[in-house]
Design a protein around this motif. Structure first.
Motif, PDB file in Angstrom:
ATOM      1  N   ASN A  90      -1.449  -2.159  -4.475  1.00  0.00           N
ATOM      2  CA  ASN A  90      -1.806  -1.025  -5.325  1.00  0.00           C
ATOM      3  C   ASN A  90      -0.569  -0.500  -6.032  1.00  0.00           C
ATOM      4  OD1 ASN A  90      -1.075   0.690  -2.701  1.00  0.00           O
ATOM      5  ND2 ASN A  90      -1.122   2.124  -4.425  1.00  0.00           N
ATOM      6  N   SER A  91      -0.758  -0.023  -7.238  1.00  0.00           N
ATOM      7  CA  SER A  91       0.311   0.671  -7.953  1.00  0.00           C
ATOM      8  C   SER A  91       0.291   2.135  -7.550  1.00  0.00           C
ATOM      9  CB  SER A  91       0.105   0.544  -9.464  1.00  0.00           C
ATOM     10  OG  SER A  91       0.965   1.431 -10.153  1.00  0.00           O
ATOM     11  N   ASN A  92       1.467   2.691  -7.309  1.00  0.00           N
ATOM     12  CA  ASN A  92       1.542   4.125  -7.013  1.00  0.00           C
ATOM     13  C   ASN A  92       2.371   4.890  -8.041  1.00  0.00           C
ATOM     14  OD1 ASN A  92       4.014   3.042  -6.251  1.00  0.00           O
ATOM     15  ND2 ASN A  92       4.192   4.309  -4.404  1.00  0.00           N
TER      16      ASN A  92
ATOM     17  N   PHE B 234       3.676  10.027  -7.985  1.00  0.00           N
ATOM     18  CA  PHE B 234       3.335   8.900  -7.115  1.00  0.00           C
ATOM     19  C   PHE B 234       1.982   9.166  -6.464  1.00  0.00           C
ATOM     20  CE2 PHE B 234       7.901   8.569  -7.452  1.00  0.00           C
ATOM     21  CZ  PHE B 234       8.126   7.195  -7.517  1.00  0.00           C
ATOM     22  N   CYS B 235       1.023   8.320  -6.754  1.00  0.00           N
ATOM     23  CA  CYS B 235      -0.306   8.441  -6.145  1.00  0.00           C
ATOM     24  C   CYS B 235      -1.003   7.094  -6.273  1.00  0.00           C
ATOM     25  CB  CYS B 235      -1.115   9.538  -6.830  1.00  0.00           C
ATOM     26  SG  CYS B 235      -2.711   9.859  -6.048  1.00  0.00           S
ATOM     27  N   GLY B 236      -1.511   6.568  -5.168  1.00  0.00           N
ATOM     28  CA  GLY B 236      -2.053   5.224  -5.149  1.00  0.00           C
ATOM     29  C   GLY B 236      -3.555   5.134  -5.056  1.00  0.00           C
ATOM     30  N   LEU B 237      -4.057   4.684  -3.905  1.00  0.00           N
ATOM     31  CA  LEU B 237      -5.462   4.324  -3.698  1.00  0.00           C
ATOM     32  C   LEU B 237      -6.125   5.269  -2.715  1.00  0.00           C
ATOM     33  CD1 LEU B 237      -7.882   2.243  -3.811  1.00  0.00           C
ATOM     34  CD2 LEU B 237      -6.705   1.023  -1.958  1.00  0.00           C
TER      35      LEU B 237
ATOM     36  N   LEU C 109       0.874  -1.174   0.000  1.00  0.00           N
ATOM     37  CA  LEU C 109       0.000   0.000   0.000  1.00  0.00           C
ATOM     38  C   LEU C 109       0.904   1.214   0.000  1.00  0.00           C
ATOM     39  CD1 LEU C 109      -3.018   1.003   0.313  1.00  0.00           C
ATOM     40  CD2 LEU C 109      -2.492   1.256   2.747  1.00  0.00           C
ATOM     41  N   GLY C 110       0.815   2.048  -1.050  1.00  0.00           N
ATOM     42  CA  GLY C 110       1.700   3.189  -1.140  1.00  0.00           C
ATOM     43  C   GLY C 110       1.012   4.449  -1.615  1.00  0.00           C
TER      44      GLY C 110
ATOM     45  N   ASN D 283      -5.871 -10.884  -3.120  1.00  0.00           N
ATOM     46  CA  ASN D 283      -5.175 -10.707  -4.396  1.00  0.00           C
ATOM     47  C   ASN D 283      -5.764  -9.597  -5.275  1.00  0.00           C
ATOM     48  OD1 ASN D 283      -3.294 -12.832  -3.931  1.00  0.00           O
ATOM     49  ND2 ASN D 283      -4.878 -14.309  -4.488  1.00  0.00           N
ATOM     50  N   THR D 284      -6.460  -8.661  -4.663  1.00  0.00           N
ATOM     51  CA  THR D 284      -6.983  -7.529  -5.436  1.00  0.00           C
ATOM     52  C   THR D 284      -5.826  -6.650  -5.902  1.00  0.00           C
ATOM     53  OG1 THR D 284      -9.039  -7.530  -4.173  1.00  0.00           O
ATOM     54  CG2 THR D 284      -8.523  -5.532  -5.399  1.00  0.00           C
ATOM     55  N   MET D 285      -5.922  -6.154  -7.146  1.00  0.00           N
ATOM     56  CA  MET D 285      -4.896  -5.279  -7.713  1.00  0.00           C
ATOM     57  C   MET D 285      -5.538  -3.941  -8.080  1.00  0.00           C
ATOM     58  SD  MET D 285      -2.774  -7.929 -10.149  1.00  0.00           S
ATOM     59  CE  MET D 285      -4.133  -8.110 -11.306  1.00  0.00           C
ATOM     60  N   PHE D 286      -5.016  -2.871  -7.511  1.00  0.00           N
ATOM     61  CA  PHE D 286      -5.526  -1.531  -7.795  1.00  0.00           C
ATOM     62  C   PHE D 286      -4.526  -0.787  -8.666  1.00  0.00           C
ATOM     63  CE2 PHE D 286      -7.786  -2.344  -3.738  1.00  0.00           C
ATOM     64  CZ  PHE D 286      -9.091  -2.113  -4.172  1.00  0.00           C
ATOM     65  N   ASN D 287      -5.004  -0.203  -9.744  1.00  0.00           N
ATOM     66  CA  ASN D 287      -4.165   0.594 -10.624  1.00  0.00           C
ATOM     67  C   ASN D 287      -3.748   1.896  -9.975  1.00  0.00           C
ATOM     68  OD1 ASN D 287      -3.042   0.243 -13.232  1.00  0.00           O
ATOM     69  ND2 ASN D 287      -5.066  -0.341 -13.999  1.00  0.00           N
ATOM     70  N   THR D 288      -2.738   2.527 -10.552  1.00  0.00           N
ATOM     71  CA  THR D 288      -2.283   3.832 -10.091  1.00  0.00           C
ATOM     72  C   THR D 288      -3.451   4.819 -10.098  1.00  0.00           C
ATOM     73  OG1 THR D 288      -0.299   3.308 -11.362  1.00  0.00           O
ATOM     74  CG2 THR D 288      -0.423   5.495 -10.364  1.00  0.00           C
ATOM     75  N   GLY D 289      -3.596   5.569  -9.010  1.00  0.00           N
ATOM     76  CA  GLY D 289      -4.618   6.599  -8.953  1.00  0.00           C
ATOM     77  C   GLY D 289      -6.034   6.054  -9.012  1.00  0.00           C
TER      78      GLY D 289
END
Length: 391
Positions: A270-272, A297-300, A253-254, A311-317
């Motif tokens: 999450n991608s940041n 850099f910005c995440g969730l 988490l970032g 295993n959930t994957m969140f895209n950047t922003g």
């Protein structure tokens, strides 16, 4: 004097977090904005906010009142100026009201007021959701100084490896086991009855608020706040968790913000940072489109009561509203409306009766009742956000 905090002009820029709370009750640093103001002022405060929130966050007007824009964080200079306000006086930063004096029932006419332009170099304001994490390290430093000056920390237990121990403060009842605390780049605050399990690695500035747990082997980077009654494991960088939320397992988490009563399933990531290193855009509720953040850099951003499966994957922003339930493989879209149920394959409305059943169980585990007052707030959010679920 009676002090009242009001939402100001940035309330919609702080959605989804202000769907369920006034601006004053956003946590940044160690404390909420309200707690900061009350500490500086020496008084409790009430709130001017949206009508549907007013039962939970009431407004009290007396004969003499000072109203304060809650998007501004207090400083000693600003507070002294505010305490000196007289009738028909206001403090502005350029064209934005920071605070003003108001008699009972008075409708302020700033054209007739004596306007004091604030010229201090200590202005600290939360205007956008990403300010919560991007300004969090500085907010932790300010809160740490305010909360610990003149006080003695509990002793650091044997077996805890520290760097710059004078920059570490441990409140009564906290339990630390064979962890690493590096306060060379900023302070580390461990709240009352909080726990850091063995093998956790922490780099300040960092705040672990009361009754929260940092799990075994966690890796926590600077600028992170874990709010009260939360459990966190895995890798976390420059993120704010308001409270009563869990990220209990491995996963990253970032540059993110989680509201209250959220849960991230095991190995959620999450991608940041975008693959092309481009500026991140976030969903803007007011514009009903994606807006520039100026950040690489910005995440969730996840609103209260939202959950995701393993295993959930969140895209950047990615922006997730209130009471969303996300699961399945692949990346869900980077705007998930409130009360949505589904994942990368699409979403359906998450009916309030089902969402409320979950909320009752989750809150009861912390001995807190899911009240009729809470239900009415969430019902309003359900109706207010229906247009985005239909899109």
């Amino acid at each position: 004097m009676n002090y009242i905090l009001f939402d100001g002009t940035v309330r919609n820029q702080l959605l989804p977090f202000t769907f369920t709370r006034p601006v004053a009750d956003i946590r940044v640093g160690i404390l909420t904005i309200r707690e900061k103001w009350e500490h500086f002022l020496g008084y409790t405060t009430t709130t001017v906010t949206e009508d549907y929130l007013s039962d939970k966050f009431p407004f009290l007007e007396l004969e003499k009142n000072i109203l304060i824009n809650a998007s501004f964080l207090p400083s000693e200079n600003l507070v002294n100026l505010i305490k000196g306000l007289n009738e028909n006086q206001a403090i502005f930063l350029e064209d934005e009201a920071i605070a003003f004096f108001s008699l009972e029932g008075q409708e302020p006419d700033f054209d007739a007021f004596d306007i004091i332009q604030y010229e201090g170099d200590d202005v600290f304001r939360i205007k956008n959701t990403w300010d919560i994490f991007s300004k969090n390290a500085e907010a932790i430093k300010r809160d740490f100084e305010m909360l610990t000056t003149g006080r003695d920390s509990q002793p650091i237990p044997e077996g805890v490896w520290t760097k710059n121990p004078e920059n570490i403060f441990i409140e009564e009842g906290a339990n630390l086991e064979f962890c690493t605390l590096n306060a060379s780049e900023g302070p580390i605050y461990i709240g009352k009855d909080a726990e850091i399990m063995e093998g956790a690695l922490v780099r300040g500035p960092f705040a672990l608020c009361e009754h929260s747990t940092l799990k075994m082997g966690a890796k926590i980077y600077s600028g992170t706040t874990i709010g009260p009654h939360s459990k966190v494991g895995g890798e976390v960088n420059n993120s704010v968790i308001f409270g009563y939320s869990n990220k209990g397992h491995d996963g990253f988490l970032g540059n993110s913000v989680l509201g209250e009563w959220c849960n991230l399933g095991a190995d959620t990531n999450n991608s940041n940072l975008k693959n092309n290193y481009a500026e991140v855009r976030l969903w803007d509720y007011e514009r009903e489109g994606f807006a520039r953040t100026g950040l690489q850099f910005c995440g969730l951003m996840m609103g209260d009561h939202s959950k995701c499966g393993i295993n959930t994957m969140f895209n950047t922003g990615t922006v997730v509203g209130v009471s969303a339930n996300i699961f399945g493989s692949g990346f869900p879209r980077n705007f998930v409306p409130s009360f949505s149920w589904g994942g990368s394959g699409g979403f359906t409305p998450y009916k309030t009766d089902k969402a409320f059943e979950v909320a009752k169980v989750v809150m009861s585990r912390r001995n807190i009742e899911f009240s009729e007052q809470e239900a009415k707030i969430l019902e309003h959010v359900f109706e207010e956000t229906s247009k985005w679920r239909k899109a």
